[in-house]
Design a protein around this motif. Structure first.
Motif, short mmCIF file in Angstrom:
data_model
loop_
_atom_site.label_atom_id
_atom_site.label_comp_id
_atom_site.label_asym_id
_atom_site.label_seq_id
_atom_site.Cartn_x
_atom_site.Cartn_y
_atom_site.Cartn_z
N UNK A 107 75.16 5.05 20.42
CA UNK A 107 76.47 6.55 21.02
C UNK A 107 77.03 5.64 21.40
N UNK A 108 78.05 6.24 22.10
CA UNK A 108 79.18 5.15 22.87
C UNK A 108 79.31 6.11 24.11
N UNK A 109 79.73 5.09 25.61
CA UNK A 109 79.63 5.63 26.59
C UNK A 109 79.98 7.13 26.85
N UNK A 123 84.99 5.73 19.49
CA UNK A 123 84.91 6.46 21.59
C UNK A 123 83.97 7.22 20.31
N UNK A 124 83.27 7.60 19.96
CA UNK A 124 82.18 8.11 19.75
C UNK A 124 81.31 7.67 19.43
N UNK A 125 81.28 7.06 18.43
CA UNK A 125 79.44 6.26 18.55
C UNK A 125 80.02 4.62 16.94
N UNK A 178 77.63 9.30 25.23
CA UNK A 178 76.25 9.12 25.87
C UNK A 178 75.80 10.65 27.11
N UNK A 179 77.24 10.15 28.20
CA UNK A 179 77.50 11.48 29.17
C UNK A 179 77.61 12.50 29.12
N UNK A 180 78.50 12.95 27.42
CA UNK A 180 78.85 14.12 27.07
C UNK A 180 77.15 15.02 27.09
#
Length: 183
Positions: free
Chosen positions: A22-24, A9-11, A27-29
Motif C-alpha cells: 500500500x502507498x502512504x 499513488x494507490x498501491x 495507508x493514511x486513508x
C-alpha cells in the motif's frame, strides 16, 4: 520503465509480483477510516442506543438466557379470506415487507395503535397478490419454557395486538398454555 516496477499513488506491486504494498496515502486513508469506525463504536457503546445500529451497544451479545425459564419469540398469526381459524404466517420482508426485529422494535407503538398492523395486511396483498388474502392479523408472543436448558414441552402464548379489532376473540385477552408437539 517496466510496468511491474512502476509506482502508483494507490498501491505498488512487489518485484516478485505476489505482494501488493500500500502507498502512504492509501495507508493514511485506511488508518483514518479505521479510527473513525472505532470512534463510532466506542461512542455507541458509551452513549448510543439500539437506534445507532450497527454502532450502538450490542446488548444481544452481552446477555444470555437463563437455563430455566421462558425463551420468547414474536410471531404473527393471520385469518385468511373464508377461514375463521388463526394460522401461523411468515414474518419476513418477502411476505410483509418487514422483518421480525422491525416489528418487535415497534411493539409499544403497535400495542398503542393496533391499526398499524393494517400496513402488514396491505403489504402482504401487494407483495403476494396471488396468495390467499389476509383478513386479520395478530401479533403473538410465544414463550418456550426451559428447565436446566431443556424444553419442558410447555409453550405459553399471549396476544400482543390484533387488527382489525373486530377479529379480537376472548382467547386474545388471556394467555394460553400449549403443549409442544413431540420432535
Amino acid at each position: 520503465m517496466n510496468a511491474s516496477h512502476s509506482t502508483s499513488t494507490v498501491a505498488q506491486e512487489a518485484p516478485d509480483g505476489d505482494t501488493l504494498r500500500l502507498s502512504r496515502p492509501l495507508k493514511a486513508l485506511l488508518t483514518g477510516a479505521l479510527l473513525a469506525i472505532t470512534a463510532l463504536f466506542l461512542a455507541g457503546t458509551v452513549h448510543g442506543s439500539d437506534r445507532w445500529w450497527p454502532f450502538g451497544p450490542w446488548r444481544m451479545y452481552a446477555t444470555s438466557t437463563a437455563p430455566s425459564g421462558p425463551v420468547g419469540s414474536t410471531l404473527i398469526q393471520v385469518k385468511e379470506a373464508g377461514d375463521d381459524q388463526w394460522r401461523p404466517a411468515s414474518l419476513n420482508p418477502d411476505t410483509v415487507g418487514l422483518n421480525r426485529a422491525e416489528v418487535e422494535g415497534r411493539m409499544p407503538q403497535i400495542q398503542a395503535d393496533p391499526s398499524m398492523l393494517g400496513t402488514l395486511l396491505e403489504s402482504h396483498a401487494r407483495l403476494l397478490p396471488d396468495a390467499p388474502q389476509w383478513q386479520a392479523i395478530r401479533v403473538v408472543r410465544s414463550d418456550v419454557l426451559l428447565e436446566n436448558g431443556v424444553r419442558t414441552g410447555e409453550v405459553r402464548e399471549s396476544t400482543l395486538a390484533v387488527w382489525p379489532s373486530s377479529a379480537r376473540t376472548p382467547e386474545d385477552d388471556n394467555p394460553r398454555t400449549l403443549e409442544e408437539a413431540a420432535p
